[in-house]
Write a protein that holds these residues in place. Structure first.
Motif, mmCIF file in Angstrom:
data_model
loop_
_atom_site.group_PDB
_atom_site.id
_atom_site.type_symbol
_atom_site.label_atom_id
_atom_site.label_comp_id
_atom_site.label_asym_id
_atom_site.label_seq_id
_atom_site.Cartn_x
_atom_site.Cartn_y
_atom_site.Cartn_z
ATOM 1 N N GLN A 75 0.804 -1.221 0.000
ATOM 2 C CA GLN A 75 0.000 0.000 0.000
ATOM 3 C C GLN A 75 0.842 1.278 0.000
ATOM 4 O O GLN A 75 0.310 2.379 -0.160
ATOM 5 C CB GLN A 75 -0.916 -0.002 1.226
ATOM 6 C CG GLN A 75 -1.927 -1.145 1.224
ATOM 7 C CD GLN A 75 -2.683 -1.243 2.539
ATOM 8 O OE1 GLN A 75 -2.572 -0.370 3.396
ATOM 9 N NE2 GLN A 75 -3.445 -2.318 2.706
ATOM 10 N N ILE A 76 2.145 1.136 0.139
ATOM 11 C CA ILE A 76 3.025 2.315 0.190
ATOM 12 C C ILE A 76 3.216 2.864 -1.218
ATOM 13 O O ILE A 76 3.456 2.121 -2.173
ATOM 14 C CB ILE A 76 4.373 1.937 0.832
ATOM 15 C CG1 ILE A 76 4.161 1.542 2.296
ATOM 16 C CG2 ILE A 76 5.378 3.090 0.725
ATOM 17 C CD1 ILE A 76 5.400 1.014 2.982
ATOM 18 N N ASP A 77 3.128 4.162 -1.340
ATOM 19 C CA ASP A 77 3.296 4.820 -2.646
ATOM 20 C C ASP A 77 4.688 4.541 -3.211
ATOM 21 O O ASP A 77 5.690 4.644 -2.488
ATOM 22 C CB ASP A 77 3.101 6.328 -2.516
ATOM 23 C CG ASP A 77 1.642 6.703 -2.221
ATOM 24 O OD1 ASP A 77 0.766 5.865 -2.505
ATOM 25 O OD2 ASP A 77 1.414 7.809 -1.703
ATOM 26 N N GLY A 78 4.733 4.208 -4.494
ATOM 27 C CA GLY A 78 5.999 3.938 -5.167
ATOM 28 C C GLY A 78 6.361 2.472 -5.236
ATOM 29 O O GLY A 78 7.270 2.089 -5.973
ATOM 30 N N VAL A 79 5.642 1.633 -4.468
ATOM 31 C CA VAL A 79 5.911 0.191 -4.486
ATOM 32 C C VAL A 79 5.193 -0.440 -5.673
ATOM 33 O O VAL A 79 3.977 -0.294 -5.831
ATOM 34 C CB VAL A 79 5.464 -0.477 -3.170
ATOM 35 C CG1 VAL A 79 5.584 -2.000 -3.276
ATOM 36 C CG2 VAL A 79 6.306 0.039 -2.009
ATOM 37 N N LYS A 80 5.948 -1.133 -6.499
ATOM 38 C CA LYS A 80 5.392 -1.779 -7.679
ATOM 39 C C LYS A 80 5.131 -3.257 -7.457
ATOM 40 O O LYS A 80 4.148 -3.809 -7.949
ATOM 41 C CB LYS A 80 6.359 -1.601 -8.857
ATOM 42 C CG LYS A 80 5.882 -2.179 -10.173
ATOM 43 C CD LYS A 80 6.918 -1.928 -11.258
ATOM 44 C CE LYS A 80 6.475 -2.543 -12.588
ATOM 45 N NZ LYS A 80 7.511 -2.306 -13.639
#
Length: 384
Positions: A75-80
């Motif tokens: 859910q962390i922004d930037g994690v693909k």
């Protein structure tokens, strides 16, 4: 004419010249192997991806993390992409047959590591068989494993006999990709632990995180660690390169010592070659004086002595480089569990040539000066 004279003079004393060439060859061989070893020690660092992060327990790698962390990391922004696994630490038959083996979440792990190349059929078979495993091409060749074989590992961290069906043999996308690893399903390990040691179940030794862009790596790493700050299992997230460097730094002193030894080897052969060239020049002082009476200038004498030293050093250097390849292959065959990749890089070859050239130049400095500056009368008066 001058080149022909240089070559003939270089091997006028055949035994002495051959021994000098042999000495230079052995020194360059040792130098090349030591430099290759140093390069391979940092291979994991050099091959690290700028878009992969490693998350582990902040206390130590030996402590695990709850498997529930994966959903919060996603859910962390930037994690693909997020994958996870455990270092299994099993051995094949006995402790001598050690190789890297991991329990991983197969789908996401293979997506994060495109350098491990599997055929579509083998990949599909691996993904759909919970007891299956995938091994590297070199590891399979070493033990004669084939797709469909049953492989039993003896657990050390996770005691017991663990049997897997070999469903795939991967090859490396690059020449330096490690092809000696063993992967199997994390779920197989976890389900077994639930039945045997339930307190160790639902735990991951590490999380592998793929970020959308390399420039987001630091920001994502901070966000992951902030998410689990003040929890019972705090995390330490770092780039794959930094993670690899943390292991390399433990042996930094050894690497420095190996580098020093590699240079000492070259210095020793410089001294030997310089002594040989000085001996040769001393024996030919009368010849050089005679050549001067025939019209040869000091620069001609200097060119002959200098060229002779360079010829001997470079022949020895080339022989040493040629010997490095079979020697490296032999080391990889005998010590594959420690050096899964032992390839001689082009940079090592360039350093070998530079080292050989340096030996030739340094060894010729004093003899060249002595031969070029000797007076005709002093040279003709000299015996021996």
């Amino acid at each position: 004419m001058l080149i022909k004279l240089i070559i003939r003079n270089a091997f006028r004393h055949k035994l002495r010249s051959l021994l000098t060439v042999l000495g230079v060859a052995i020194a360059i061989l040792a130098f090349g192997l030591l430099r290759t070893l140093v390069g391979l020690w940092y291979l994991g660092v050099e091959q690290s991806s700028a878009t992969r992060l490693v998350t582990r327990n902040a206390i130590s790698l030996v402590f695990s993390l709850p498997i529930s962390y994966k959903d919060r990391i996603r859910q962390i922004d930037g994690v693909k992409q997020v994958s996870y696994g455990n270092w299994f630490g099993g051995v094949y038959i006995n402790e001598k047959n050690f190789f890297p083996n991991f329990a991983v979440e197969p789908q996401s792990y293979l997506e994060l590591y495109p350098e491990f190349v599997l055929s579509p059929e083998q990949k599909n078979a691996f993904l759909h068989d919970q007891r299956s495993a995938v091994v590297g091409r070199k590891l399979a060749a070493k033990y004669g494993w084939k797709v469909g074989d049953l492989i039993t590992l003896k657990g050390t961290i996770f005691p017991g006999q663990w049997t897997f069906v070999l469903r795939g043999i991967y090859r490396g996308a690059q020449k330096n990709t490690d092809e000696t690893q063993f992967f199997f399903h994390w779920k197989y390990l976890n389900e077994t632990l639930k039945r045997t040691v339930s307190r160790r179940a639902d735990q991951a030794g590490f999380y592998m995180i793929g970020v959308e862009k390399p420039e987001l790596a630091a920001e994502v790493a901070q966000a992951v660690d902030a998410t689990f700050r003040n929890s019972l299992a705090e995390t330490l997230t770092e780039t794959e390169r930094a993670f690899q460097l943390s292991f390399v730094s433990m042996t930094e002193a050894i690497m420095i010592a190996i580098k020093i030894v590699s240079y000492v080897v070259i210095v020793i052969i410089m001294v030997v070659a310089a002594n040989t060239m000085a001996m040769t020049a001393r024996e030919r002082i009368a010849e050089y004086a005679t050549m001067k009476t025939l019209g040869f200038g000091g620069r001609h004498i200097a060119a002959i002595i200098f060229g002779e030293s360079i010829v001997i050093a470079m022949i020895g250097g080339v022989i040493g480089i040629l010997l490095t390849y079979p020697a490296a292959h032999g080391i990889q065959e005998k010590l594959s569990q420690f050096f899964p990749v032992f390839n001689v890089s082009p940079m090592t070859v360039y350093l070998d040539l530079l080292a050989a050239l340096t030996v030739g130049v340094v060894a010729s400095i004093f003899p060249t000066w002595r031969g070029a500056t000797i007076g005709i009368a002093d040279g003709l008066r000299r015996i021996g």
